[in-house]
Scaffold this active site. Structure first.
Site, PDB file in Angstrom:
ATOM      1  N   SER A 126       0.835  -1.199   0.000  1.00  0.00           N
ATOM      2  CA  SER A 126       0.000   0.000   0.000  1.00  0.00           C
ATOM      3  C   SER A 126       0.870   1.249   0.000  1.00  0.00           C
ATOM      4  O   SER A 126       1.970   1.261   0.573  1.00  0.00           O
ATOM      5  CB  SER A 126      -0.852  -0.025   1.272  1.00  0.00           C
ATOM      6  OG  SER A 126      -1.449   1.223   1.499  1.00  0.00           O
TER       7      SER A 126
ATOM      8  N   TYR B  14      -1.773  -1.062  10.870  1.00  0.00           N
ATOM      9  CA  TYR B  14      -2.052  -1.577   9.524  1.00  0.00           C
ATOM     10  C   TYR B  14      -0.863  -1.310   8.600  1.00  0.00           C
ATOM     11  O   TYR B  14      -0.354  -2.205   7.920  1.00  0.00           O
ATOM     12  CB  TYR B  14      -3.334  -0.936   8.953  1.00  0.00           C
ATOM     13  CG  TYR B  14      -3.482  -1.207   7.470  1.00  0.00           C
ATOM     14  CD1 TYR B  14      -3.833  -2.480   7.024  1.00  0.00           C
ATOM     15  CD2 TYR B  14      -3.218  -0.223   6.516  1.00  0.00           C
ATOM     16  CE1 TYR B  14      -3.922  -2.753   5.660  1.00  0.00           C
ATOM     17  CE2 TYR B  14      -3.308  -0.484   5.162  1.00  0.00           C
ATOM     18  CZ  TYR B  14      -3.658  -1.750   4.740  1.00  0.00           C
ATOM     19  OH  TYR B  14      -3.733  -2.019   3.392  1.00  0.00           O
TER      20      TYR B  14
ATOM     21  N   LYS C  72       2.017  -3.910   6.700  1.00  0.00           N
ATOM     22  CA  LYS C  72       2.399  -3.973   5.283  1.00  0.00           C
ATOM     23  C   LYS C  72       3.922  -3.855   5.141  1.00  0.00           C
ATOM     24  O   LYS C  72       4.536  -4.592   4.375  1.00  0.00           O
ATOM     25  CB  LYS C  72       1.712  -2.851   4.493  1.00  0.00           C
ATOM     26  CG  LYS C  72       0.216  -3.032   4.339  1.00  0.00           C
ATOM     27  CD  LYS C  72      -0.111  -4.204   3.438  1.00  0.00           C
ATOM     28  CE  LYS C  72      -1.577  -4.566   3.434  1.00  0.00           C
ATOM     29  NZ  LYS C  72      -1.876  -5.852   2.828  1.00  0.00           N
TER      30      LYS C  72
END
Ligand code: NAD
Ligand code: WQD
Length: 337
Positions: free
Chosen positions: A124, A148, A152
């Site tokens: 992302s 989050y 990643k």
């Protein structure tokens, strides 16, 4: 070639499955349905006109994954499965690290057991944190402001370490900017649970009358109109990026890290206007406080994707909004309607 699509029942996975099948790949979907409905797969099957192999299971379970590799000779994995709500990740960090990081490690372990060593991972643009300048290139400094985003970054690093330990691995890390849009049929699309976190589903639910108004998170950023600027990318263009990556994965000599964005940034208010044009509906909004953790501007330099994947986004914001509106207006309650 047979491709395992983890998270294949979800938003990006379902669109990618269609393009993979249209490109001649065989697909096996693996999903625990924690954030997806079986109806999405039924609709994908209707679009491609064939039945798709689906295995219900969890990427954290070696046993569930072994069932897949025992039943199918998998050539490569496209790994979408993961949790993606930033706010929720702040409240439940351990759940996010377990699901996203541990789950990815278990997946690689089982892939290795079955000598399947090609993986495309959903990363992302959040890994760029607050970029010092835009457009964003792949070699910009990395940081994360929430669990989050850190999950990643961690998986990216785990995959690079896996390659260092065994150079037979073929690894592509795709950093998505802001995926929006829906399949042109209007039968599949993004179907968030409860109150949407992201802008586009919030706009479309407001246009369809499910929400009274959109809260615009801040109008005092240093941008064209003070509202946040993002690189919205049509989910079908994004899906095509995966097909192009898969077509070339065997030729990559080392792990590849590639931005998937359009290179264009649009503000919140520009997206509201585009949606009003596409839907011919009013999208009421109120200016609200900035959302914690948001940045002013984020858009990609997508030239590396053009160079190494021969890929570029083709669809603009009007098409993105038209496709979202077709999906939203035909399915006002998402898949349950
Ligand atoms: P999604 O929630 O629609 O799809 C994820 C799918 O994974 C769901 O079907 C869910 O049921 C499944 N899943 C989750 N945990 C699982 C587990 N432990 N085992 C098996 N299946 C599991 O999300 P999406 O928007 O399609 O995103 C796909 C991937 O792309 C995610 O990894 C996400 O972090 C990443 N990504 C998404 C965006 C975005 O804005 N949508 C942006 C950048 C990156
Ligand atoms: C876009 C713009 C908001 C909602 C998030 C994740 C990121 C990635 C994509 C997975 C911003 C504004 C939003 C609303 C608003 N996901 N906004 N009112 O924040 O760029 O990225 O999704 O990897 O990790 O952080 O996307 O759609 O939430 O917001 O004004 O109700 O819309 O402030 O400027 P974001 P978004």
């Amino acid at each position: 070639m047979k491709i395992l699509v983890t998270g294949g029942a979800g938003y990006i996975g379902s669109h990618t499955t269609i393009l993979l099948i249209e490109a001649g790949y065989e697909v096996v979907i693996f999903d625990n349905f924690s954030n997806a409905s079986k109806e999405s797969i039924r609709r994908v099957e209707a679009i491609v006109g064939k039945e798709i192999a689906v295995i219900e299971g969890d990427i954290r379970s070696r046993e569930d994954l072994r069932k897949v590799f025992m039943a199918h000779k998998i050539d490569a994995v496209i790994h979408f499965a993961g949790l993606k709500a930033v706010g929720e990740s702040v409240e439940q960090p351990l759940r996010y690290y377990d699901n996203n990081v541990n789950g990815s490690a278990v997946l690689c372990e089982v892939m290795s057991e079955y000598n399947c060593k090609s993986i495309i991972f959903s990363s992302s643009a959040t890994v760029y944190g607050d970029p010092h300048t835009t457009p964003i290139l792949e070699n910009f400094p990395l940081s994360a402001t929430n669990p989050y985003g850190r999950s990643k970054l961690m998986v990216e690093e785990i995959l690079r370490d896996v390659y260092v330990s065994d150079s037979e691995w073929k690894i592509v890390l795709l950093r998505y900017f802001n995926p929006v849009g829906a399949h042109a049929s209007g039968t599949i699309g993004e179907d968030p649970n409860g109150l949407p976190n992201n802008l586009m589903p919030f706009i479309s639910q407001t246009a369809v009358g499910k929400r009274e108004y959109l809260s615009v998170f801040g109008n005092d950023y240093d941008t064209v109109d003070g509202t946040g600027v993002r690189d919205y990318i049509h989910v079908v263009d994004l899906a095509q990026g995966h097909v192009n990556a898969l077509d070339r994965i065997k030729n990559f000599k080392e792990p590849m890290t590639i931005n998937l964005g359009t290179g264009n940034g649009y503000s919140v208010l520009e997206m509201v206007e585009a949606f009003e044009r596409a839907s011919e509906k009013k999208v009421s909004y109120k200016i609200a406080e900035r959302r914690a953790g948001d940045i002013a501007t984020c858009f990609a330099d997508p030239s590396y994707a053009k160079e190494v994947l021969d890929w570029e986004a083709k669809r603009g914001i009007d098409e993105m909004c038209e496709d979202v509106w077709r999906w939203q207006s035909q399915n006002p309650s998402g898949y349950i309607s």
